[in-house]
Design an enzyme around this catalytic site. Sequence first.
Site: not given
Lengths: 337, 461
Positions: B52, B74, B172
């Site tokens: 991703g 990440k 968010d």
Amino acid sequence: MPLFRTGARSPQDIVRSLRDSLSQLDKNRDNPVSRKKSSEEVCKNLGSMKAILYGQGDQEPQQEQITLLSQEVYNQHILFPLIQSLSILEFESRKEVALIFSHILKRQLGTRFPTVDYLVAHQEVLTLLVRGYETPETALNNGLMLRECLRHELLTRLILYSDDLYLFFKYVQLQVFDIASDAFATLRDILTRHKIMTSEFLEKNYDKIFSHYQSLIESDNYVTRRQSLKLLGELLLDRHNFTVMTRYIASGDNLKVMMNLLCNPSRNIQFEAFHVFKVFVANPNKSHPVGEILLKNRDKLVEFLSRFQTDRSEDEQFNEEKAYLIKQIREMKKVSG
Amino acid sequence: MAHCTNEDMLDDPEPLSSIFPYIDSHTHIIYEKKHKYADFIGDRYLKGSLIGEGSYSKVKDTLDAQSLTRKAAKIVSRKKIRKIPNGEINVRREVMILKKLSHTNVIKLFHSFQDLIKDKLYLILEYCLGDLQTLLDNSIMKCFCLWQAKYYFVQLIDGLEYIHSRGIVHKDIKPGNMLISADDILKLTDFGVAEELSPFQNNDECKFAQGAPAFQSPEEVTGLHDSWSGFKADIWSAGVSLYNFTTGQYPFEGDCLYQIISSIQNDIVVVPNILPCSLIDLLANMLQKIPDNRLSIYSIKSHSWVLEIISPPPEDQILRFGCYNKAANSHRGLTVTPYLESLHNYTDGNDKRQDLFCLQGYNRNFEIENDFDQNSHRSCFPYVNTLINTHSVVGGSEQQISNFGESADHLESLNLDLDHLRLANSVEVIDNTAKGHGVKDSVLYQRNSKTKHISQSCKQQ
């Protein structure tokens, strides 16, 4: 084929037969031969109930049968004797009781839970489950069923507002480690699961509940002490309990308890106490007694904190918080004039 | 093939490619296997391929060498975040917030590292299959059936209740920030713009609006208020998400930012009549323009639509990852395999283990079952496609494909027809699902269990 034979019995027959076999078992508990026979009978009936609820082999469970069975469970009041005789059942049967109980508890009609309504009307079942912690052999099965009940706000409220709640403060200090931990997990569920309701309860019963809680923090049992400190930190920092936190951190006595625990020989207890202690110091609106205690011990505290668990260098958050506390305490004089 | 390899070079900033950034076309032989160097993060997490990408970060498949479980790393390039206003602060804040949170419906942060030489930050997170936005985008109707919408919505509300109780405003909330784990649990993610309230603040006032405009509440977008209730703003976004789950549309739309903002402020919410009354009521009350009139988490949890049961639809109406886009590595095969091989100096091309690894990729038994039912001719080997693509994505070679053929021949020579292969395969996949997910188990164990199943089906025959 046993499958077809058990399938042919109606739920009503099964529950009645279970009821009879349970009372037989209770009567024959001292006679090994007839006890074994009754045990098998109970086991067979539980198996049939489980088959209706969970399906058997390739057979999917049938909704009508489940409805009928639940009706019979309520009508013949089988839950109470079933849980009561848990300790004389075989090991496997105990597990089946827990499975059947949680399945029936989950049953839902529209937005209603009929079993929850039944338990509200028959509180003795809940009380029996709570007292289950007094029987070591079945305490864990009981705990499992009790925690299933706590998913429902109505049932949690019943326990919270009953005197049974205070039994937990005894159970979590039991010497048998796994039972005490299980009881603690249940207590934690009671106090954290339905936040709005619990915060209202804590506000209303602040004095009673925290005087009991104090006994856990000062318990001789290391596990109880450590777990209850951790839970206390969590409860205080939960925003739902804002009023309770404000009240707790305004008390000088509570601060003293935490300061003593900071010097506890156990590193883990020190660490948990630190996370409660920090709330007292970080509070921008310190009460007079708290401010006074901190000011009186200012130099000692600064020195103590600078040397406090310095080997936790990897825990950035901890070090940051510690530095913040030191700064806060050091600046105390300026604020207080 | 060449194209794929190029892409691969871009995807994988391995030491080799940084030392030799340019590859001469002569050396670019199509059959040559690109060498993969095992690269560990913090001596513990073995890096796999890219799964991703965000604006300033990449997410890579990772194998935890200590627990042998699959994680997602990440990777944030500090060079890139320096260019974004508040970039570094946001990443730092995200880590600080995630460290404090521990809940089934919030993504779990296991570790965070930084590499000063490469100037990168690493967050080791729970491995997830993908986000709900991707799942919706790839469906035909662009929406979930009511059962699935509720299944995720209830988890979203649980997650929100938890973070709010810890004093965190997410700011968010949108389908793109809801990940789905291998056991189909919703995980809230991306706390980059979240705000942590002071524990001594008696209200939930927020002052900075960040996040996706289409999901922002009226009080955030007007700019007229100095502060507003952060929790109620999250509820609004959750309402927009639920609207999106169930209708496939957005309640407030526009061609440009200005139109969206004006729509959010002025338009009355129109909920399609085909939805059940209780859901229409819930949506209308979550999307109240005045925050005080909006439902609280507790009223949502006790709302009749949330409480009533919806019977699950047939499995083929439920959206799952891996059902679409057969061409890509949609089954999420383990991509660390070539790196593992390089780590252990594995060179023997005839070994079957690569194929076996690739077969682990399925995470849902029904995908295969459906395939077999509907299109038994083409999809006896539904993984062939995946296999080729897995390897081309990770820079594999033709050799592995031929390898696969060989293994099939081999099985046939054992008098195992395709049905048995299928049997063995689906048995194994069911196993995987039962355990939550195959990736949680050690790679070696999976390999053994695979062989075991094949041998079992031999015996049955």
